[in-house]
Scaffold this motif. Structure first.
Motif, PDB file in Angstrom:
ATOM      1  N   SER A 118     -10.982   4.047   4.783  1.00 17.25           N
ATOM      2  CA  SER A 118      -9.953   3.008   4.855  1.00 17.25           C
ATOM      3  C   SER A 118     -10.472   1.788   5.602  1.00 17.25           C
ATOM      4  N   CYS A 119      -9.757   0.669   5.463  1.00 11.74           N
ATOM      5  CA  CYS A 119     -10.139  -0.544   6.185  1.00 11.74           C
ATOM      6  C   CYS A 119     -10.122  -0.307   7.692  1.00 11.74           C
ATOM      7  N   LYS A 120      -9.217   0.531   8.125  1.00 11.19           N
ATOM      8  CA  LYS A 120      -9.122   0.832   9.560  1.00 11.19           C
ATOM      9  C   LYS A 120     -10.403   1.490  10.052  1.00 11.19           C
ATOM     10  N   SER A 160      -4.003  -5.002  -2.284  1.00 22.02           N
ATOM     11  CA  SER A 160      -3.340  -3.719  -2.064  1.00 22.02           C
ATOM     12  C   SER A 160      -1.846  -3.906  -1.780  1.00 22.02           C
ATOM     13  N   THR A 162      -0.156  -1.784  -0.036  1.00 21.54           N
ATOM     14  CA  THR A 162       0.053  -1.283   1.324  1.00 21.54           C
ATOM     15  C   THR A 162      -0.862  -2.048   2.272  1.00 21.54           C
ATOM     16  N   VAL A 163      -0.271  -2.939   3.039  1.00 23.51           N
ATOM     17  CA  VAL A 163      -1.052  -3.782   3.952  1.00 23.51           C
ATOM     18  C   VAL A 163      -0.729  -3.410   5.399  1.00 23.51           C
ATOM     19  N   THR A 164      -1.750  -3.009   6.125  1.00 28.75           N
ATOM     20  CA  THR A 164      -1.595  -2.667   7.542  1.00 28.75           C
ATOM     21  C   THR A 164      -2.268  -3.742   8.388  1.00 28.75           C
ATOM     22  N   ALA A 165      -2.098  -3.634   9.687  1.00 24.74           N
ATOM     23  CA  ALA A 165      -2.738  -4.581  10.601  1.00 24.74           C
ATOM     24  C   ALA A 165      -4.255  -4.511  10.467  1.00 24.74           C
ATOM     25  N   SER A 166      -4.785  -3.291  10.308  1.00 22.64           N
ATOM     26  CA  SER A 166      -6.229  -3.114  10.152  1.00 22.64           C
ATOM     27  C   SER A 166      -6.732  -3.752   8.862  1.00 22.64           C
ATOM     28  N   THR A 167      -5.931  -3.641   7.810  1.00 17.22           N
ATOM     29  CA  THR A 167      -6.297  -4.258   6.531  1.00 17.22           C
ATOM     30  C   THR A 167      -6.375  -5.766   6.674  1.00 17.22           C
ATOM     31  N   GLU A 168      -5.390  -6.341   7.342  1.00 17.76           N
ATOM     32  CA  GLU A 168      -5.376  -7.790   7.545  1.00 17.76           C
ATOM     33  C   GLU A 168      -6.580  -8.250   8.365  1.00 17.76           C
ATOM     34  N   GLN A 169      -6.935  -7.465   9.380  1.00 18.69           N
ATOM     35  CA  GLN A 169      -8.099  -7.802  10.198  1.00 18.69           C
ATOM     36  C   GLN A 169      -9.378  -7.743   9.375  1.00 18.69           C
TER      37      GLN A 169
END
Length: 333
Positions: A118-120, A160, A162-169
């Motif tokens: 994952s991006c995270k 995506s 599903t966008v999380t804070a880690s994805t945005e970073q």
């Protein structure tokens, strides 16, 4: 069935015990690494984490080894984005991302992180790259592949649902890197490795990056077309741009003229010919012309036919232009 399952689990535990005991030696061995890879593929998560623990302190060594890097790639692929493995990788590779990116083995480990985690969990790669000279990385034979994978992964994360804070970073950092590369478009366009990174920007970059890249190609379309590496960018633009953008790009080719060097003629008397005619005789630009035929409008195609007919005798002298002339003759029949 129960007895078979129990026997299988006992055999697996025996193998696991031996594997953990031998640890790094097996992972680096030309044959033993295949056993570890199979273990990661078939054993339960608890065993996978146990094998991961044996890597601690030696991840960089494994990544740069032709056998060890395969083990790491299998661990990443079959650990289902395991946070424990991600922590181990991040802790031991974060300070060596530039070294790994330029290593023929370790670069595949980093690319596997980007495709399977994952991006995270792969954010540590993007964070580290921001502090390095990405221009030099883009021109490196192995480093360019990591940047290409980063840009493609960023594109997937950007779209995506599903966008999380880690994805945005992650997206923010890779977009920043891509923007730096676009600012050095001219230098990378003429580089044997850098041009491939720019092709990924044209296909996977943000809308703004794609527009800026297209503008560079539009402004220099004939010059780029006649270069071994930059010509790939013109072809990529034709393949990935909209119909209107393609029409503009092709129109820019059709309206230009170039002085041609001919034997027996002084430099001042060199003939002025349509750029597309010169491109048809060029060892690299002739491939661009073939793509032009695939994406031009009917009106533009008719104009090309007229120009080619007018300069047919000149074109027939060129090996590169002959097969394009044959294609045109077949289409006109």
């Amino acid at each position: 069935f129960f007895k078979q399952k129990t026997a299988y689990e006992m055999d697996m535990r025996l193998i696991y015990t031996e594997v953990v005991t031998e640890g790094i030696d097996l992972m680096l061995h030309k044959c033993g690494n295949y056993v570890i890879k199979k273990m990661y593929e078939h054993c339960p998560m608890s065993f996978r984490r146990g094998m991961t623990n044996t890597m601690v302190g030696n991840v960089l060594l494994l990544a740069q080894n032709v056998n060890g890097c395969r083990v790491l790639q299998s661990a990443i692929e079959f650990s289902n984005d395991d946070a424990h493995l991600a922590t181990v990788l991040s802790k031991e590779l974060s300070d060596h991302i530039d070294t790994c990116a330029c290593d023929s083995n370790a670069t595949h480990v980093l690319q596997k992180c980007l495709t399977s985690m994952s991006c995270k969990n792969s954010l540590f790669i993007a964070e580290a790259l921001e502090h390095f000279d990405v221009l030099s990385l883009a021109k490196h034979q192995y480093g360019c592949h990591l940047l290409q994978r980063c840009i493609a992964t960023c594109s997937g994360a950007r779209s995506s649902t599903t966008v999380t804070a880690s994805t945005e970073q992650f997206v923010s950092r890779i977009d920043h890197i891509s923007s730096i590369l676009v600012k050095q478009f001219e230098e990378l366009a003429f580089n044997r490795h850098g041009n491939f990174v720019l092709q990924y920007v044209l296909e996977h970059g943000s809308e703004r990056q794609q527009k800026e890249s297209y503008a560079h190609v539009l402004e220099n379309v004939v010059r780029y077309s006649m270069h071994k590496f930059a010509s790939h960018l013109v072809e990529q633009c034709l393949k990935k741009s909209t119909f209107d953008d393609n029409a503009t790009l092709i129109e820019n080719i059709l309206k230009q003229e170039l002085h041609t060097a001919e034997s027996g003629v002084s430099e001042q008397e060199h003939a002025l010919r349509p750029a597309i005619v010169c491109m048809m005789r060029d060892p690299y630009a002739n491939f661009v012309v073939q793509k032009v035929f695939d994406f031009c409008s009917l009106e533009q195609r008719s104009r090309v036919y007229e120009v080619v007919t007018e300069h047919s005798q000149y074109l027939k002298k060129s090996t590169y232009a002959r097969h394009i002339l044959l294609r045109i003759e077949q289409q006109m029949q």
